[in-house]
Design an enzyme around this catalytic site. Structure first.
Site, mmCIF file in Angstrom:
data_model
loop_
_atom_site.group_PDB
_atom_site.id
_atom_site.type_symbol
_atom_site.label_atom_id
_atom_site.label_comp_id
_atom_site.label_asym_id
_atom_site.label_seq_id
_atom_site.Cartn_x
_atom_site.Cartn_y
_atom_site.Cartn_z
ATOM 1 N N HIS A 1 128.421 13.766 -40.328
ATOM 2 C CA HIS A 1 129.673 13.217 -39.817
ATOM 3 C C HIS A 1 129.638 13.008 -38.302
ATOM 4 O O HIS A 1 130.525 12.359 -37.740
ATOM 5 C CB HIS A 1 130.832 14.146 -40.193
ATOM 6 C CG HIS A 1 132.147 13.440 -40.345
ATOM 7 N ND1 HIS A 1 132.372 12.148 -39.935
ATOM 8 C CD2 HIS A 1 133.335 13.859 -40.868
ATOM 9 C CE1 HIS A 1 133.610 11.792 -40.187
ATOM 10 N NE2 HIS A 1 134.223 12.817 -40.758
ATOM 11 N N ASP B 1 131.067 7.912 -39.912
ATOM 12 C CA ASP B 1 132.480 8.173 -40.166
ATOM 13 C C ASP B 1 132.796 8.013 -41.655
ATOM 14 O O ASP B 1 131.987 7.486 -42.430
ATOM 15 C CB ASP B 1 133.351 7.221 -39.346
ATOM 16 C CG ASP B 1 133.276 7.523 -37.853
ATOM 17 O OD1 ASP B 1 133.033 8.690 -37.497
ATOM 18 O OD2 ASP B 1 133.448 6.582 -37.055
#
Length: 408
Positions: A371, A375
């Site tokens: 992450h 995204d």
């Protein structure tokens, strides 16, 4: 002449290897290029060939970690090859067999003395300890006079941890190979040093099953290859990576490195554990090309011939736990990559199609991603793109011409 055999460098970043198995014994006569040992690096298992013919003297033991360039054995190249291939160092002159001693009659067995009144009777101090441990005196064999249970017997007695079953309760301790230790380090590093999340989806495999049923025999006949799931998934993944390039990127310090090619690491099971050989430029390969390359790499991994170069430099990984029966998992990222797709088994499940509940072959898929660089929009979009391509392979992956795509 005595030849010193040194550990060759398996790869640029590898500083030491571990002697996994000696394939010869000390004093054996070896031929040039004969495999004499298997050595484990932190990336692969490699065979060590003899550099010359002669009598070998081992200088390292199995399990030893040896620096690259260190001497692991000596070969006496001046030694003649023994007749029949028997090492001269182990030939021994025949020795006369000693005359067997005459049998001596065994003494008559002495009956065990009958237990006295004190057998299995604890002393007062032993009784207190046994009561504290909740142990019955009948469960202990006393070592005192006449079988009396002493204080030491009570101290050494272990409380029952359950009903005795009579089954074996042994254990064995073995050293992890260098490859397995490195895999363990990388897995822990991936968990601790990435912001790893996993997103899931499901794929209706009906159309892929129909294509394989229709063309697999012709594909096998023409190309000598099976038409499996991996070619469909690889083609779907390379398409999705081009649509969502962040998934095909990785972090290097404070920079993002993006790639305009798709080198797909494919997790396969080898004799030394999990290995991830790389299919280079998978985006440019046809279905036949993907199947041929995966088969080639899988055979090399299975036979222990895979090289470090063949397992280095992937940009994304596909792992198929479904071949072992896995229904769902959260695969761990293969660093420094930023994403890994987990495939699972195909099970007939009820789904809704055109407003009707039908039974269809369904596979759950999972995308684990970092992450820090990917995204939620990119991760979910990537997995949806994979799903769309697999559920509509003729239109999306084959340009509406399956025979041409499969080179039939």
């Amino acid at each position: 002449m005595i030849l010193e055999m040194k550990v060759p460098s398996p790869g640029e970043s590898i500083k030491e290897v571990e002697i996994a198995t000696w394939l010869v014994q000390d004093g054996d006569y070896v031929e040039k290029d004969q495999a004499i040992a298997e050595v484990d690096s932190d990336k692969a298992t490699l065979e060590l060939p003899a550099e010359a013919s002669g009598i070998i003297t081992l200088k390292a033991s199995e399990g030893d970690a040896v620096a690259v360039g260190a001497v692991v054995c000596l070969i006496d190249t001046a030694a003649a090859k023994p007749e029949g291939g028997t090492p001269a160092s182990v030939k021994e002159e025949a020795k006369p067999v000693a005359e067997a001693p005459k049998a001596v009659p065994a003494p008559a067995p002495v009956p065990a003395p009958a237990p006295t009144y004190a057998a299995q009777t604890p002393s007062p101090a032993a009784r207190k300890i046994l009561d504290e441990k909740n142990i019955q005196p009948s469960d202990i064999v006393g070592t005192g006079k006449g079988g009396r249970i002493t204080k030491e017997d009570a101290i050494n007695a272990a409380p029952s941890m359950g009903t005795p079953t009579g089954s074996n309760r042994g254990s064995e301790r073995t050293k992890l190979s260098m490859l397995r230790r490195k895999v363990a380090e990388r897995l822990v590093s991936a968990k601790n040093e990435t912001a790893m999340l996993t997103t899931f989806n499901e794929v209706d495999m009906t159309n892929i099953y129909a294509l394989r049923d229709q063309y697999k025999d012709e594909f096998k006949s023409k190309h000598g290859l099976g038409l499996g799931f991996m070619s469909f998934f690889t083609k779907a993944v390379t398409r999705a990576l081009q649509l969502y390039p962040d998934v095909n990127s990785m972090i290097d310090g404070q920079e993002k490195v993006s790639f305009d090619f798709c080198d797909i690491s494919v997790a396969v099971s080898g004799p030394k554990g999990l290995m991830v050989p790389v299919v280079r430029n998978a985006e440019a390969l046809s279905f036949r090309g993907v199947e041929a390359e995966i088969k080639r790499l899988a055979i090399r991994a299975r036979d222990g011939q895979i090289t470090v170069d063949e397992m280095t430099g992937g940009t994304f990984t596909i792992s198929n736990g479904g071949v072992f029966g896995s229904m769902l998992s959260t695969p761990i990222i293969n660093p420094p990559q930023s994403g890994i797709l987990g495939m699972h088994n195909v099970v007939d499940r009820p789904i809704v199609r055109n407003g009707q509940i039908v039974i269809a072959p369904v596979m759950y898929v999972a995308l684990s991603y970092d992450h820090r660089i990917i995204d939620g929009r990119e991760s979910v979009g990537f997995l949806v793109a994979v799903k769309e391509a697999l559920e509509n392979p003729v239109e999306i992956l084959m340009n509406n011409n399956p025979k041409k795509a499969l080179e039939l």
